[in-house]
Design a protein around this motif. Structure first.
Motif, PDB file in Angstrom:
ATOM      1  N   SER A   1       0.429  -3.494   9.283  1.00 54.75           N
ATOM      2  CA  SER A   1       1.350  -3.002   8.534  1.00 54.75           C
ATOM      3  C   SER A   1       1.913  -4.491   7.882  1.00 54.75           C
ATOM      4  CB  SER A   1       2.421  -2.023   9.487  1.00 54.75           C
ATOM      5  OG  SER A   1       2.977  -3.044  10.178  1.00 54.75           O
TER       6      SER A   1
ATOM      7  N   ALA B   1       0.587  -5.096   4.830  1.00 50.24           N
ATOM      8  CA  ALA B   1       0.715  -4.265   3.863  1.00 50.24           C
ATOM      9  C   ALA B   1       2.166  -4.594   3.480  1.00 50.24           C
ATOM     10  CB  ALA B   1       0.829  -2.768   4.439  1.00 50.24           C
TER      11      ALA B   1
ATOM     12  N   ALA C   1       3.385  -5.708  -0.254  1.00 51.37           N
ATOM     13  CA  ALA C   1       4.444  -4.984  -1.273  1.00 51.37           C
ATOM     14  C   ALA C   1       5.568  -5.876  -1.569  1.00 51.37           C
ATOM     15  CB  ALA C   1       5.214  -3.917  -0.088  1.00 51.37           C
ATOM     16  N   SER C   2       5.648  -7.236  -0.741  1.00 54.64           N
ATOM     17  CA  SER C   2       6.552  -8.064  -1.373  1.00 54.64           C
ATOM     18  C   SER C   2       6.276  -8.729  -2.580  1.00 54.64           C
ATOM     19  CB  SER C   2       6.897  -8.907  -0.155  1.00 54.64           C
ATOM     20  OG  SER C   2       5.915 -10.047  -0.149  1.00 54.64           O
TER      21      SER C   2
ATOM     22  N   PHE D   1       9.572  -0.732  -1.836  1.00 53.04           N
ATOM     23  CA  PHE D   1       9.593  -2.138  -0.997  1.00 53.04           C
ATOM     24  C   PHE D   1      10.418  -1.649   0.113  1.00 53.04           C
ATOM     25  CE2 PHE D   1       8.810  -6.079   0.319  1.00 53.04           C
ATOM     26  CZ  PHE D   1       9.972  -6.773   0.318  1.00 53.04           C
TER      27      PHE D   1
ATOM     28  N   ALA E   1       8.081   0.440   2.514  1.00 50.24           N
ATOM     29  CA  ALA E   1       7.027  -0.711   2.682  1.00 50.24           C
ATOM     30  C   ALA E   1       7.694  -1.385   4.276  1.00 50.24           C
ATOM     31  CB  ALA E   1       6.590  -1.339   2.048  1.00 50.24           C
ATOM     32  N   LEU E   2       8.750  -1.833   4.026  1.00 49.79           N
ATOM     33  CA  LEU E   2       9.647  -2.379   5.054  1.00 49.79           C
ATOM     34  C   LEU E   2       9.851  -1.639   5.978  1.00 49.79           C
ATOM     35  CD1 LEU E   2      12.599  -4.712   3.693  1.00 49.79           C
ATOM     36  CD2 LEU E   2      10.698  -5.480   5.058  1.00 49.79           C
ATOM     37  N   GLU E   3      10.086  -0.405   5.967  1.00 43.95           N
ATOM     38  CA  GLU E   3      10.445   0.642   7.204  1.00 43.95           C
ATOM     39  C   GLU E   3       8.898   1.117   7.935  1.00 43.95           C
ATOM     40  OE1 GLU E   3      12.144   4.096   5.378  1.00 43.95           O
ATOM     41  OE2 GLU E   3      13.826   2.885   4.724  1.00 43.95           O
TER      42      GLU E   3
ATOM     43  N   HIS F   1       6.771  -1.130   8.542  1.00 46.32           N
ATOM     44  CA  HIS F   1       6.573  -2.116   9.174  1.00 46.32           C
ATOM     45  C   HIS F   1       6.552  -2.047  10.624  1.00 46.32           C
ATOM     46  CE1 HIS F   1       6.643  -6.206  10.544  1.00 46.32           C
ATOM     47  NE2 HIS F   1       5.877  -6.726   9.618  1.00 46.32           N
TER      48      HIS F   1
END
Lengths: 311, 319
Positions: free
Chosen positions: A85, A88, A92-93, A275, A278-280, A282
């Motif tokens: 992740s 990923a 995403a960043s 984004f 995606a952060l979540e 991680h």
């Protein structure tokens, strides 16, 4: 802002140094300042176009650089030693970072629309096409027409004044001589009479010139309202023309504003949402666990008894 | 686990594991081995070292981005300065000129927004990354201290285990050798031409059989020793490994923080500078008044100017 400028001497607001300033509009040829203004309108359009075009170029350069950066790093991340992740999210960043290029693309496109509108306006109002002649040329012609008669009157008046003054001068010069001769006992009566006659003629002449002058002056005063009216009519048409331009520019400023600020927030919002998602997702624990099961203690281990071929 | 489930957008390359990443299972040479097998711990060491390079890569990426932003900022500032100057020189006047000037001002305001973003990267995010990298990857000669530690520990745990494995190999070889010898001896016995030979060879077979049995026992014993040792071995290896896991987890968490901070700096919607730029502009736009401008012009250059009209001028004698 305007007070900052020391540079130019000729802008309409640099009142003291502007050669057109301080004259009366109705004075001969002063209407040209109105014609100047019309022509300047066209230059303004050109200037405005140039201004925005340069801005658009800056945006396009930025967009290009962002896209290149994005592609490069997408490839790099793909290749690198990251996993799970974390990878990923890194990816995403980059994508999120690229979203700005979409926003700026939108801005650039919209600004280009503004440029098109200005160009069209310029074409419609300032160029000679086979249906319309240049509006400006029209104004110039009409001003000249309105002022023609007036200029004639002025000239006539000036000429009359000159003649009147000349006549007066002659008269004034002759009077002392006349007086001297009249009281001179050594001069004959015939001569005295002649001189007196000359003076009388001069008097009549002077009176006639003055009368002519006065008449012309009166004519002028009578003609003045009509003249003013005609000039004002043409001037008002130039005012309309200019007002039209100012309104158009105002509209363009509004469009410019919308280009910068009324960009579809959905793009940026979506980028933000993606984004954040995606952060979540991680999850370093998960990534560690995965790695462990693939390469770590969860992977198969230990030698087993390997018997011989026939035991 | 599908890590890459996102829709593709024009310029996006769909992420797929490349041959060198830890996820490319089939092609990754480290894959499919057991962690506890000799030398296999090196993949954990490699991961630790990779952390340093990954941090460097992330720094590089942010740095490039920061530079792109600064280039944009500088272009905008130059543009803005230039056009303020141009406007001042121009023939524009009144509220129209003021509003135009405001549009130019948006240039430097936009520049400020992006300047903030750039400095966020170069003054906050990148230094933090660099510091973290420095703290965690102190170098000693050619290796990083931490990795050297881990390596030493793995090594010492695995040393005795490797010895056991060697013993197993040895005893297996001896056992196979004994079996081969037995086989050969049996064949020889069968092929014996006379009884004397046959008797001698029968003896040999007995010896060989005893050898096989002996070697087999030895082989089984080494395996048993290994099985006994295994839990302890596994536990010790796991313990060192857990420490590498912790080290890695710390890195992952730190990276997540970094991504989050980066994400925030991108979020310009709630940017106060942008907000102010918007408000200033709106306010300014309200003041645009073409009627006022036209009137001003008329007062200064038009019908309301003071005109000199011809009037009667009395003659004055020139003396």
């Amino acid at each position: 802002m305007i007070l900052q400028c020391i540079m130019s001497q000729t802008t309409p607001e640099r009142i003291l140094s502007n050669p057109w300033y301080g004259k009366g509009f109705f004075e001969p040829n002063q209407y040209k300042v109105a014609i100047e203004r019309c022509k300047n309108g066209s230059d303004s359009c050109g200037l405005f176009t140039k201004c925005i075009q340069q801005r658009v170029n800056i945006e396009r350069d930025y967009i290009g650089a962002l896209k290149k950066w994005s592609l490069t790093w997408q490839k790099e991340i793909q290749r690198c030693q990251e996993y799970g992740s974390n990878k990923a999210t890194w990816f995403a960043s980059v994508i999120a970072g690229e979203q700005h290029s979409h926003t700026h693309s939108e801005i650039a496109d919209k600004l280009e629309n503004v440029i098109e509108k200005i160009s069209q306006y310029q074409k419609d109002n300032y160029s000679k096409s086979y249906i319309h002649t240049r509006k400006v040329k029209e104004f110039e012609k009409d001003f000249e027409q309105a002022q023609k008669g007036w200029l004639k009157l002025i000239r006539k008046l000036e000429d009359a004044k000159k003649l009147s003054d000349e006549a007066k001068e002659k008269l004034t010069k002759s009077e002392p001589a006349n007086r001297a001769i009249q009281s001179d006992s050594g001069v004959s009566d015939e001569q005295k009479r002649k001189v007196k006659e000359t003076v009388e003629t001069l008097k009549k002449e002077s009176a006639a010139q003055e009368s002519k002058f006065n008449q012309l002056n009166e004519d002028m005063n009578n003609a003045r309202p009509e003249y003013e009216k005609n000039m004002t009519t043409v001037l008002n048409r130039t005012h309309e023309f200019e007002k039209n331009r100012l309104e158009f520019f105002k509209q363009m400023f509004q469009d410019y504003h919308d280009s910068l600020f009324r960009i579809k927030p959905e793009n940026l919002e979506k980028a933000s949402t993606d984004f954040k998602k995606a952060l979540e997702s991680h999850n370093s624990t998960k990534d560690i666990a995965w790695w462990n099961s693939t390469y770590g203690t969860g992977s198969s281990a230990g030698p087993k008894f390997e018997g011989t071929i026939n035991t | 686990m599908n890590l890459f489930s996102r829709k593709s957008v024009a310029s996006v390359i769909l992420p797929s594991p490349s041959s060198s990443s830890p996820e490319a299972f089939a092609q990754n040479s480290s894959y499919g081995k057991g962690f506890y097998e000799p030398g296999q711990y090196h993949v954990a060491l490699k991961r630790c070292e990779n952390g340093h390079d990954l941090a460097s890569q992330l720094c590089e990426m942010f740095d490039e981005r920061s530079q792109i932003e600064m280039a944009y900022v500088n272009s905008l500032k130059t543009w803005s300065k230039k056009w303020h100057g141009e406007l001042v020189k121009s023939q524009e006047y009144g509220t129209n000129k003021k509003v135009w000037d405001q549009t130019v001002t948006t240039g430097e305001q936009m520049a400020d927004v992006h300047s903030t973003m750039a400095s966020n990267l170069s003054d906050s995010i990148i230094p933090k990354l660099r510091q973290w990298r420095k703290d965690n990857y102190e170098k000693s000669l050619i290796h990083y201290k931490k990795t050297k530690e881990f390596e030493k520990d793995f090594d010492s745990v695995q040393k005795s285990w490797t010895k056991l494995l060697d013993k197993i190999q040895e005893s297996k070889q001896s056992y196979y050798q004994a079996c081969k010898t037995l086989k050969q001896t049996e064949i020889n016995e069968r092929n014996a031409t006379d009884d004397d030979q046959r008797r001698k060879l029968a003896d040999k077979v007995d010896v060989a059989k005893r050898e096989v049995s002996f070697a087999r026992t030895k082989y089984e014993q080494t395996l048993k020793d290994m099985i006994d040792q295994r839990p302890h071995y596994e536990q010790q290896m796991a313990e060192v490994f857990q420490r590498t896991q912790q080290f890695e987890k710390k890195r992952l968490d730190f990276f997540k923080e970094t991504y989050s901070e980066y994400g925030k700096s991108l979020d310009i919607n709630n940017n106060p500078i942008l907000r102010k730029m918007y408000d200033d502009y709106q306010q300014n736009l309200q003041t645009h008044d073409s009627q006022q401008d036209i009137t001003w012009w008329d007062q200064n250059y038009g019908t309301q100017t003071n005109c000199r009209w011809p009037e009667f001028e009395e003659y004055r004698e020139e003396k």
